[in-house]
Design a protein around this motif. Structure first.
Motif, PDB file in Angstrom:
ATOM      1  N   ARG A  92      31.294  32.971   1.042  1.00 14.33           N
ATOM      2  CA  ARG A  92      30.191  32.012   0.970  1.00 14.33           C
ATOM      3  C   ARG A  92      29.216  32.353  -0.159  1.00 14.33           C
ATOM      4  N   GLN A  93      29.207  33.614  -0.540  1.00 17.12           N
ATOM      5  CA  GLN A  93      28.317  34.058  -1.611  1.00 17.12           C
ATOM      6  C   GLN A  93      29.004  34.041  -2.976  1.00 17.12           C
ATOM      7  N   GLY A  94      30.222  33.529  -3.029  1.00 20.19           N
ATOM      8  CA  GLY A  94      30.917  33.404  -4.292  1.00 20.19           C
ATOM      9  C   GLY A  94      31.680  34.629  -4.735  1.00 20.19           C
ATOM     10  N   TRP A  99      38.729  32.631   1.935  1.00 25.10           N
ATOM     11  CA  TRP A  99      39.026  33.615   2.976  1.00 25.10           C
ATOM     12  C   TRP A  99      39.681  32.899   4.139  1.00 25.10           C
ATOM     13  N   VAL A 100      40.599  33.609   4.815  1.00 19.78           N
ATOM     14  CA  VAL A 100      41.312  33.051   5.965  1.00 19.78           C
ATOM     15  C   VAL A 100      40.877  33.836   7.194  1.00 19.78           C
ATOM     16  N   THR A 309      38.068  29.031   4.698  1.00 20.03           N
ATOM     17  CA  THR A 309      36.682  28.717   4.348  1.00 20.03           C
ATOM     18  C   THR A 309      36.553  27.371   3.640  1.00 20.03           C
ATOM     19  N   THR A 310      37.662  26.688   3.376  1.00 23.96           N
ATOM     20  CA  THR A 310      37.596  25.337   2.815  1.00 23.96           C
ATOM     21  C   THR A 310      37.675  24.271   3.907  1.00 23.96           C
ATOM     22  N   CYS A 367      33.732  45.112  -3.050  1.00 24.47           N
ATOM     23  CA  CYS A 367      33.966  43.755  -3.544  1.00 24.47           C
ATOM     24  C   CYS A 367      32.981  43.389  -4.651  1.00 24.47           C
ATOM     25  N   PHE A 368      31.712  43.716  -4.455  1.00 25.01           N
ATOM     26  CA  PHE A 368      30.698  43.361  -5.443  1.00 25.01           C
ATOM     27  C   PHE A 368      30.900  44.106  -6.762  1.00 25.01           C
TER      28      PHE A 368
END
Length: 410
Positions: A92-94, A99-100, A309-310, A367-368
């Protein structure tokens, strides 16, 4: 016209199934009840209230599950859920392309994953983050797939966990072929010197959802596995929604009963019961290792979040349904069992939560700060052997990109 019960659960000698193009309202209601309740043949060892249900058939397969093992299963599910929620937030933060989520399916994945032995091989779809966790795959390795920087970076042979498969149902054919190879190589049905089943025999498990059972690949896998007695466990996580289509729009029968048509056993287990999933999967894997495979397991569970997430699940299902399934939460029933039956105190649960928070923080930091791969990475691991054509394409592409750099410097 047959009865509503025959529509959803026809048995031999009970009369023909309904043949109408459109089911009657009574038939639809009967189908919904069968989906909601799991049916009378649901295998369950741990109720939603945390009560232990004895089972003459399956208790022997969890005889070694003591308090330490139960606590370990609880910890697995909490950490995997926390990692899943963190990945969902990062998308959600790009930070991730997609994500599943696995929310609500932790028991099915942890229970079945912990049933596997080191020599076994698991073939996932794209939602089996919990199974990956049990096979020793670093959760951070999963993030690269959904950030589009990797294509499954783990050593699948060492972990016994195949790369994710995006094409719906395709992994069933791959798994069936692998299991046939296990049989052809003599890794099934052996005995040790004392006449007992060999401890080195292998089996395969493949994961797919209820929607995949409508794919031809799955049925082809069933046919080949049945013909060759392949040592493969077909593990269907029936989370009751193939994106926006409910199970009753896909089958007149409970999914586990489909195995009968192919000539091998099928069983339905409470997919929110980690102990039940562990026991049933151990049984099924042993059947396969002994040469009696294949087996179909339908883990009856519920997808508590979106398909991906879509997706927006509020457009096709009611909130009342979601609230009902929250009462069957796979983690809370283990917590209730540990508290009421084993006297586990709050300190344990607090520590597990602290571990889960640290786990999520580690994923987030990774991740970041994940570096973008260099452009030439897309040409890596395409072929096992060097390819002059691919080499030429790589050089041409890099020269093309280099032209943009030179133009920017002038």
């Amino acid at each position: 016209m047959s009865s509503p019960e025959q529509w959803t659960r026809p048995e031999p000698g009970a009369g023909p199934a309904a043949t109408a193009a459109e089911p009657t309202p009574e038939q639809v209601k009967a189908g919904l009840r069968a989906t909601t309740e799991g049916g009378p043949e649901l295998t369950q060892l741990l109720t939603p209230e945390g009560e232990r249900v004895p089972s003459e058939q399956f208790d022997p397969y969890v005889a070694d599950v003591d308090i330490d093992v139960l606590c370990g299963l609880y910890r697995d599910m909490v950490l995997v859920r926390r990692g899943d929620r963190e990945a969902n937030h990062m998308q959600r933060q790009g930070q991730l392309g997609i994500w599943v989520p696995l929310l609500g399916q932790e028991a099915a994945q942890i229970g079945s994953g912990r049933a596997l032995k080191p020599g076994d091989m698991a073939f996932p779809s794209y939602r089996e983050h919990g199974v990956a966790f049990t096979r020793g795959v670093d959760f951070k390795e999963l993030l690269g797939i959904f950030r589009c920087t990797d294509q499954s970076g783990w050593d699948f042979q060492r972990h016994g966990f195949h790369p994710y498969t995006i094409v719906i149902g395709n992994q069933v054919l791959n798994a069936t072929g692998y299991a046939m190879g296990q049989k052809f190589e003599g890794k099934v049905g052996n005995t040790d010197g004392d006449g007992r089943p060999s401890s080195t025999d292998e089996a395969t498990i493949v994961y797919f959802g209820d929607g995949a059972t409508s794919q031809g690949d799955v049925h082809e896998g069933f046919v080949w596995a049945a013909v060759y007695d392949a040592p493969v466990v077909f593990f269907c996580q029936n989370n009751q929604w193939a994106i926006s289509e409910p199970t009753e729009r896909q089958s007149r029968l409970p999914l586990y009963q489909r195995a009968r048509g192919y000539g091998f056993p099928g069983i339905r287990v409470d997919g929110n019961d980690v102990l039940g999933c562990l026991a049933v999967t151990r049984w099924a894997l042993e059947e396969c290792r002994h040469g009696n495979g294949p087996v179909l397991i339908e883990a009856f569970t519920y997808r508590m979040d979106a398909h991906t997430t879509t997706d927006d699940p509020t457009r096709y299902r009611l909130s009342d349904e979601l609230e009902e399934w929250k009462l069957k939460d796979p983690i809370e029933r283990v917590r209730a069992h540990l508290t009421r039956r084993h006297g586990i105190e709050q300190d344990f649960f607090d520590q597990v939560q602290a571990d889960a928070d640290a786990f999520a923080a580690e994923l987030r930091d990774f991740c970041f700060n994940m570096p973008d791969p260099p452009p030439e990475r897309i040409f890596s691991n395409v072929y096992a052997e060097p390819s002059p054509v691919l080499d030429a394409q790589r050089e041409e592409y890099l020269a093309y990109l280099g032209g943009f750099v030179e133009a920017g410097e002038r």
